[in-house]
Scaffold this motif. Structure first.
Motif, PDB file in Angstrom:
ATOM      1  N   HIS A   7       7.716   0.190  16.276  1.00 58.91           N
ATOM      2  CA  HIS A   7       8.822  -0.686  16.653  1.00 58.91           C
ATOM      3  C   HIS A   7       8.304  -1.999  17.216  1.00 58.91           C
ATOM      4  O   HIS A   7       8.843  -3.076  16.913  1.00 58.91           O
ATOM      5  N   LEU A   8       7.249  -1.942  18.031  1.00 54.19           N
ATOM      6  CA  LEU A   8       6.671  -3.162  18.575  1.00 54.19           C
ATOM      7  C   LEU A   8       6.121  -4.038  17.451  1.00 54.19           C
ATOM      8  O   LEU A   8       6.304  -5.261  17.451  1.00 54.19           O
ATOM      9  N   ASP A   9       5.488  -3.409  16.490  1.00 56.91           N
ATOM     10  CA  ASP A   9       4.978  -4.135  15.329  1.00 56.91           C
ATOM     11  C   ASP A   9       6.104  -4.862  14.591  1.00 56.91           C
ATOM     12  O   ASP A   9       5.984  -6.044  14.242  1.00 56.91           O
ATOM     13  N   GLU A  10       7.213  -4.162  14.380  1.00 58.89           N
ATOM     14  CA  GLU A  10       8.365  -4.766  13.693  1.00 58.89           C
ATOM     15  C   GLU A  10       8.933  -5.940  14.481  1.00 58.89           C
ATOM     16  O   GLU A  10       9.314  -6.960  13.913  1.00 58.89           O
ATOM     17  N   ARG A  11       8.978  -5.794  15.786  1.00 51.60           N
ATOM     18  CA  ARG A  11       9.553  -6.844  16.631  1.00 51.60           C
ATOM     19  C   ARG A  11       8.711  -8.124  16.602  1.00 51.60           C
ATOM     20  O   ARG A  11       9.259  -9.226  16.682  1.00 51.60           O
ATOM     21  N   ALA A  26       5.092  -4.529  25.260  1.00 49.41           N
ATOM     22  CA  ALA A  26       3.664  -4.476  24.951  1.00 49.41           C
ATOM     23  C   ALA A  26       2.862  -4.070  26.191  1.00 49.41           C
ATOM     24  O   ALA A  26       1.897  -3.299  26.095  1.00 49.41           O
ATOM     25  N   ILE A  27       3.252  -4.591  27.358  1.00 46.65           N
ATOM     26  CA  ILE A  27       2.573  -4.223  28.613  1.00 46.65           C
ATOM     27  C   ILE A  27       2.736  -2.730  28.887  1.00 46.65           C
ATOM     28  O   ILE A  27       1.779  -2.040  29.259  1.00 46.65           O
ATOM     29  N   THR A  28       3.949  -2.216  28.684  1.00 49.29           N
ATOM     30  CA  THR A  28       4.208  -0.786  28.890  1.00 49.29           C
ATOM     31  C   THR A  28       3.329   0.056  27.977  1.00 49.29           C
ATOM     32  O   THR A  28       2.720   1.050  28.407  1.00 49.29           O
ATOM     33  N   LEU A  29       3.243  -0.331  26.704  1.00 48.07           N
ATOM     34  CA  LEU A  29       2.424   0.408  25.745  1.00 48.07           C
ATOM     35  C   LEU A  29       0.952   0.378  26.165  1.00 48.07           C
ATOM     36  O   LEU A  29       0.274   1.406  26.131  1.00 48.07           O
ATOM     37  N   ALA A  30       0.470  -0.799  26.560  1.00 46.96           N
ATOM     38  CA  ALA A  30      -0.931  -0.912  26.978  1.00 46.96           C
ATOM     39  C   ALA A  30      -1.222  -0.004  28.174  1.00 46.96           C
ATOM     40  O   ALA A  30      -2.279   0.641  28.234  1.00 46.96           O
ATOM     41  N   ALA A 155      -1.618 -11.971  18.184  1.00 45.26           N
ATOM     42  CA  ALA A 155      -2.580 -11.046  18.786  1.00 45.26           C
ATOM     43  C   ALA A 155      -1.936  -9.681  19.041  1.00 45.26           C
ATOM     44  O   ALA A 155      -2.553  -8.635  18.795  1.00 45.26           O
ATOM     45  N   VAL A 156      -0.696  -9.683  19.523  1.00 43.68           N
ATOM     46  CA  VAL A 156       0.019  -8.419  19.743  1.00 43.68           C
ATOM     47  C   VAL A 156       0.237  -7.709  18.405  1.00 43.68           C
ATOM     48  O   VAL A 156       0.043  -6.492  18.298  1.00 43.68           O
ATOM     49  N   TYR A 157       0.623  -8.467  17.386  1.00 43.73           N
ATOM     50  CA  TYR A 157       0.817  -7.897  16.045  1.00 43.73           C
ATOM     51  C   TYR A 157      -0.474  -7.249  15.535  1.00 43.73           C
ATOM     52  O   TYR A 157      -0.462  -6.106  15.042  1.00 43.73           O
ATOM     53  N   LEU A 158      -1.597  -7.943  15.655  1.00 45.39           N
ATOM     54  CA  LEU A 158      -2.870  -7.405  15.171  1.00 45.39           C
ATOM     55  C   LEU A 158      -3.276  -6.157  15.947  1.00 45.39           C
ATOM     56  O   LEU A 158      -3.852  -5.218  15.382  1.00 45.39           O
ATOM     57  N   TRP A 159      -2.982  -6.145  17.242  1.00 44.27           N
ATOM     58  CA  TRP A 159      -3.253  -4.956  18.063  1.00 44.27           C
ATOM     59  C   TRP A 159      -2.439  -3.764  17.578  1.00 44.27           C
ATOM     60  O   TRP A 159      -2.973  -2.659  17.417  1.00 44.27           O
ATOM     61  N   THR A 160      -1.145  -3.975  17.323  1.00 44.42           N
ATOM     62  CA  THR A 160      -0.310  -2.860  16.840  1.00 44.42           C
ATOM     63  C   THR A 160      -0.774  -2.382  15.469  1.00 44.42           C
ATOM     64  O   THR A 160      -0.759  -1.185  15.192  1.00 44.42           O
ATOM     65  N   GLN A 161      -1.185  -3.307  14.617  1.00 42.14           N
ATOM     66  CA  GLN A 161      -1.700  -2.918  13.300  1.00 42.14           C
ATOM     67  C   GLN A 161      -2.932  -2.026  13.450  1.00 42.14           C
ATOM     68  O   GLN A 161      -3.066  -1.007  12.760  1.00 42.14           O
ATOM     69  N   GLY A 167      -3.906   5.842  13.604  1.00 44.93           N
ATOM     70  CA  GLY A 167      -3.032   7.009  13.549  1.00 44.93           C
ATOM     71  C   GLY A 167      -2.004   7.112  14.655  1.00 44.93           C
ATOM     72  O   GLY A 167      -1.295   8.124  14.751  1.00 44.93           O
ATOM     73  N   LEU A 168      -1.861   6.058  15.484  1.00 51.46           N
ATOM     74  CA  LEU A 168      -0.880   6.103  16.572  1.00 51.46           C
ATOM     75  C   LEU A 168       0.447   5.507  16.094  1.00 51.46           C
ATOM     76  O   LEU A 168       0.706   4.324  16.263  1.00 51.46           O
ATOM     77  N   ALA A 169       1.241   6.328  15.500  1.00 45.04           N
ATOM     78  CA  ALA A 169       2.545   5.884  15.020  1.00 45.04           C
ATOM     79  C   ALA A 169       3.621   6.799  15.593  1.00 45.04           C
ATOM     80  O   ALA A 169       3.334   7.867  16.133  1.00 45.04           O
TER      81      ALA A 169
END
Length: 222
Positions: A7-11, A26-30, A155-161, A167-169
């Protein structure tokens, strides 16, 4: 709290989503992944940098146009400014948080800019050099703000990718020690923002949208 890498990637790729609303997720996920370096970088980006030396290069020495305040015509290009003076005084650092920078960008129309007064010391030196007593400022184009914000978003997009490639989906309320260990090497914000700087034009990251007339009138973009 649930966190979805997908979802973060899509956003990050959704032009309707502002970075202001993406960054807390993104902060919460990190934090859930124990990515301390990534969380610290995201917080600094969101809140702003107290120390210029800690700010990444995409925030520093950004080019603008030197303008002077005329009693008759308002702000106009500063007269008799040499190329050396443009290099010395026509650049500025943006260390404010992405929220305030995005607000400026959203509330500017394409082709517009934002005017920032030179600091007192620089203004006094340049006023003396060009023999002018008028106030002096730097006008930064909207594109400068957009490029900075898109770099952070990229940078956030590349991190989520990278997380999804590991395998973290899917939705998670927590991550197991094994899952965190699986992506521990991705706690490297500099790797992702440098990659975003290099590849920005090829990333599927939207430009910062401009507020509509009614948003600017009634402040809905703030």
């Amino acid at each position: 709290m649930s966190a979805s890498v997908n979802h973060l990637d899509e956003r990050t790729r959704d032009s309707g989503e502002l970075l202001e609303s993406i960054m807390p997720s993104a902060i919460t996920l990190a934090m859930m992944l124990r990515h301390k370096k990534m969380a610290a970088w995201l917080r600094s980006e969101f809140d702003g940098y107290q120390d210029r030396d800690a700010a990444p290069p995409y925030r520093l020495d950004l080019p603008g146009h030197i303008v002077a305040k005329s009693p008759q015509y308002g702000w106009i290009p500063a007269p008799v400014v040499t190329e050396q003076q443009k290099l010395e005084f026509g650049h500025i650092d943006l260390v404010e948080g992405t929220k305030s920078l995005e607000k400026i960008c959203v509330n500017s129309k394409k082709g517009d800019g934002n005017r920032l007064l030179l600091d007192e010391e620089d203004m006094a030196v340049l006023q003396k050099q060009i023999n002018l007593s008028a106030e002096l400022a730097i006008n930064l184009s909207r594109d400068v703000y957009s490029h900075l914000l898109r770099t952070v978003r990229g940078a956030v997009y590349l991190w989520t990718q990278a997380l999804m490639e590991k395998g973290l989906a899917g939705e998670h309320n927590h991550y197991s020690p094994d899952e965190r260990a699986q992506v521990a090497e991705l706690d490297n914000p500099e790797h992702f923002w440098r990659k975003a700087m290099d590849e920005l034009d090829s990333l599927p990251i939207p430009d910062v949208r401009s507020a509509g007339f009614f948003e600017r009138m009634f402040g809905r973009a703030s």
